[in-house]
Motif scaffolding. Structure first.
Motif, mmCIF file in Angstrom:
data_model
loop_
_atom_site.group_PDB
_atom_site.id
_atom_site.type_symbol
_atom_site.label_atom_id
_atom_site.label_comp_id
_atom_site.label_asym_id
_atom_site.label_seq_id
_atom_site.Cartn_x
_atom_site.Cartn_y
_atom_site.Cartn_z
ATOM 1 N N CYS A 52 0.930 -1.301 -0.106
ATOM 2 C CA CYS A 52 -0.214 0.030 0.056
ATOM 3 C C CYS A 52 0.829 1.102 0.092
ATOM 4 C CB CYS A 52 -0.960 -0.066 1.036
ATOM 5 S SG CYS A 52 -2.221 -1.254 1.157
ATOM 6 N N GLY A 53 2.204 1.118 -0.043
ATOM 7 C CA GLY A 53 3.101 2.140 -0.129
ATOM 8 C C GLY A 53 3.519 3.074 0.835
ATOM 9 N N VAL A 54 3.379 2.517 2.085
ATOM 10 C CA VAL A 54 3.754 3.096 3.468
ATOM 11 C C VAL A 54 5.358 3.042 3.385
ATOM 12 C CG1 VAL A 54 1.861 2.376 4.756
ATOM 13 C CG2 VAL A 54 4.075 1.046 4.820
ATOM 14 N N ASP A 55 6.047 4.304 4.034
ATOM 15 C CA ASP A 55 7.304 4.434 4.174
ATOM 16 C C ASP A 55 8.111 3.438 5.318
ATOM 17 O OD1 ASP A 55 7.556 6.863 2.251
ATOM 18 O OD2 ASP A 55 5.895 7.456 3.748
ATOM 19 N N GLY A 56 7.456 3.075 6.092
ATOM 20 C CA GLY A 56 8.221 2.177 7.134
ATOM 21 C C GLY A 56 7.202 1.627 8.063
ATOM 22 N N LEU A 57 7.780 0.755 9.179
ATOM 23 C CA LEU A 57 7.148 0.043 9.725
ATOM 24 C C LEU A 57 7.525 0.208 11.334
ATOM 25 C CD1 LEU A 57 7.436 -3.226 7.646
ATOM 26 C CD2 LEU A 57 5.450 -1.855 7.715
ATOM 27 N N ILE A 58 6.577 -0.205 12.267
ATOM 28 C CA ILE A 58 6.895 -0.216 13.723
ATOM 29 C C ILE A 58 6.137 -1.330 14.261
ATOM 30 C CG2 ILE A 58 6.854 0.744 15.943
ATOM 31 C CD1 ILE A 58 6.859 3.714 14.773
ATOM 32 N N VAL A 59 7.104 -2.305 15.030
ATOM 33 C CA VAL A 59 6.211 -3.430 15.561
ATOM 34 C C VAL A 59 6.114 -3.046 17.162
ATOM 35 C CG1 VAL A 59 6.950 -5.931 15.925
ATOM 36 C CG2 VAL A 59 7.625 -4.819 13.886
ATOM 37 N N GLU A 60 5.102 -3.301 17.738
ATOM 38 C CA GLU A 60 4.796 -3.260 18.881
ATOM 39 C C GLU A 60 3.859 -4.464 19.535
ATOM 40 O OE1 GLU A 60 2.964 0.793 21.131
ATOM 41 O OE2 GLU A 60 1.863 -0.298 19.907
ATOM 42 N N ASN A 61 3.929 -4.572 20.928
ATOM 43 C CA ASN A 61 3.575 -5.596 21.537
ATOM 44 C C ASN A 61 2.140 -5.048 22.128
ATOM 45 O OD1 ASN A 61 5.242 -4.188 23.249
ATOM 46 N ND2 ASN A 61 4.763 -5.839 24.845
ATOM 47 N N MET A 62 1.243 -4.541 21.462
ATOM 48 C CA MET A 62 0.044 -3.654 21.943
ATOM 49 C C MET A 62 -0.993 -4.499 22.662
ATOM 50 S SD MET A 62 -1.282 -0.605 21.906
ATOM 51 C CE MET A 62 -2.776 0.211 21.854
ATOM 52 N N HIS A 63 -1.046 -5.795 22.100
ATOM 53 C CA HIS A 63 -2.133 -6.737 22.745
ATOM 54 C C HIS A 63 -1.679 -7.472 23.845
ATOM 55 C CE1 HIS A 63 -5.058 -7.235 19.151
ATOM 56 N NE2 HIS A 63 -3.883 -6.878 18.418
ATOM 57 N N ASP A 64 -0.432 -7.051 24.621
ATOM 58 C CA ASP A 64 0.017 -7.480 25.762
ATOM 59 C C ASP A 64 -0.756 -6.922 26.903
ATOM 60 O OD1 ASP A 64 1.380 -9.498 24.354
ATOM 61 O OD2 ASP A 64 3.162 -8.638 24.868
ATOM 62 N N VAL A 65 -1.949 -6.537 27.014
ATOM 63 C CA VAL A 65 -2.583 -5.890 28.015
ATOM 64 C C VAL A 65 -2.734 -6.953 29.220
ATOM 65 C CG1 VAL A 65 -3.527 -3.857 26.725
ATOM 66 C CG2 VAL A 65 -4.635 -6.283 27.011
ATOM 67 N N PRO A 66 -2.896 -6.701 30.751
ATOM 68 C CA PRO A 66 -2.580 -5.365 30.797
ATOM 69 C C PRO A 66 -0.928 -5.256 30.972
ATOM 70 C CG PRO A 66 -2.965 -6.850 32.970
ATOM 71 C CD PRO A 66 -3.256 -7.416 31.493
ATOM 72 N N TYR A 67 -0.265 -4.146 30.490
ATOM 73 C CA TYR A 67 1.211 -3.758 30.609
ATOM 74 C C TYR A 67 1.494 -3.860 32.089
ATOM 75 C CZ TYR A 67 -0.934 -2.178 26.097
ATOM 76 O OH TYR A 67 -1.510 -2.113 24.848
ATOM 77 N N VAL A 68 2.997 -4.094 32.085
ATOM 78 C CA VAL A 68 3.570 -4.257 33.169
ATOM 79 C C VAL A 68 4.866 -3.235 32.984
ATOM 80 C CG1 VAL A 68 3.311 -6.407 33.962
ATOM 81 C CG2 VAL A 68 5.189 -6.028 32.409
ATOM 82 N N PRO A 69 5.474 -2.589 34.055
ATOM 83 C CA PRO A 69 6.670 -1.711 34.063
ATOM 84 C C PRO A 69 7.756 -2.837 33.300
ATOM 85 C CG PRO A 69 5.542 -1.398 36.037
ATOM 86 C CD PRO A 69 4.938 -2.585 35.379
ATOM 87 N N ALA A 70 8.790 -1.777 32.782
ATOM 88 C CA ALA A 70 9.829 -2.477 32.060
ATOM 89 C C ALA A 70 10.719 -3.485 33.089
ATOM 90 C CB ALA A 70 10.966 -1.300 31.651
#
Length: 271
Positions: A52-70
């Protein structure tokens, strides 16, 4: 830094499509069906974005709710994100800019994953000034993060730092303006800054782009709420990080919507 030129290709309005990977092992929503399926789905999204012509990508673990601190991020998260990002890199050309974010605020882990996977950048939370996020207190990390980056020889991995980020309370720094926060991020050697609205899918203030471009000399990216209908209001930004708008019904949890991506890219090309 030459890497920045490779990421932004000497133009404004670069579009980075979000790959919200499926729930990872060890998280509450993980379906138990194995890592291969997660990797495959991420690679298929990468292929769709590039088609579709996007310039770049970012991979993220968005579905890992609830998140925990690092400090509570576990080895299987880092291992799986490395497997995913490495597969995405093999799927796309080396010249396609790719970044990674590991929630929540697992910035050193993201640097390590990027270095191992051949990614060019990370998106970092809590780079300067502490704040309270929905997963707890996030302390500033610039000094530790850049020392860690140096220690593993990952200087070529750029850090794009959120300032006054979404899903957070900034009451403890209410006397520090967005502009002052951005200046601090630049002074602490961030390679770019990310401005957002209050939550995922919520638009940032268009005036903030103009203000930030006047305030800092590093790239300014809009990290939430950009759509085909409002993207023209952010003209002049160096990049747009788009997730929710590229999904069916505008919901980040859903599958990609090729029609929405193509329409958005047409708008950007006309700017």
């Amino acid at each position: 830094m030459n890497v920045l030129k490779n990421i932004f290709k000497d133009k404004a309005n670069n579009v980075f499509g979000m790959i919200h990977v499926r729930p990872l092992p060890g998280t509450p929503l993980y379906d138990g069906n194995g890592v291969k399926r997660i990797v495959y789905a991420a690679c298929k999204e990468a292929e769709t974005y590039l088609k579709c012509g996007v310039d770049g990508l970012i991979v993220e673990n968005m579905h890992d709710v609830p998140y925990v601190p690092a400090r509570h991020i576990t080895p299987e998260t880092v291992a799986t994100m490395t497997a995913i990002c490495s597969a995405v890199r093999r799927t796309v050309s080396d010249c396609v800019p790719c970044g990674v974010q590991i929630l929540a605020a697992a910035n050193s882990e993201a640097i390590a994953v990027a270095q191992a996977s051949g990614f060019q950048f990370v998106r970092a939370e809590g780079f300067v000034f502490g704040h309270v996020a929905d997963e707890g207190y996030t302390d500033a990390c610039a000094g530790r993060l850049l020392r860690y980056r140096e220690s593993i020889g990952a200087r070529e991995v750029c850090v794009f730092a959120d300032v006054k980020k979404k899903h957070s309370s900034h009451a403890i720094t209410q006397d520090v303006s967005l502009a002052e926060t951005a200046k601090a991020a630049e002074f602490f050697m961030a390679d770019g800054i990310v401005i957002t609205g209050t939550a995922t899918g919520q638009p940032a203030e268009p005036d903030h782009v103009t203000d930030m471009k006047r305030t800092v000399s590093i790239p300014v990216l809009v990290g939430s709420g950009v759509t085909a209908d409002n993207v023209y209001r952010y003209e002049g930004a160096d990049g747009f990080i788009v997730g929710s708008h590229f999904k069916k019904n505008g919901m980040w949890q859903n599958e990609l919507d090729e029609t929405a991506i193509l329409k958005f890219m047409e708008h950007v090309k006309s700017m």
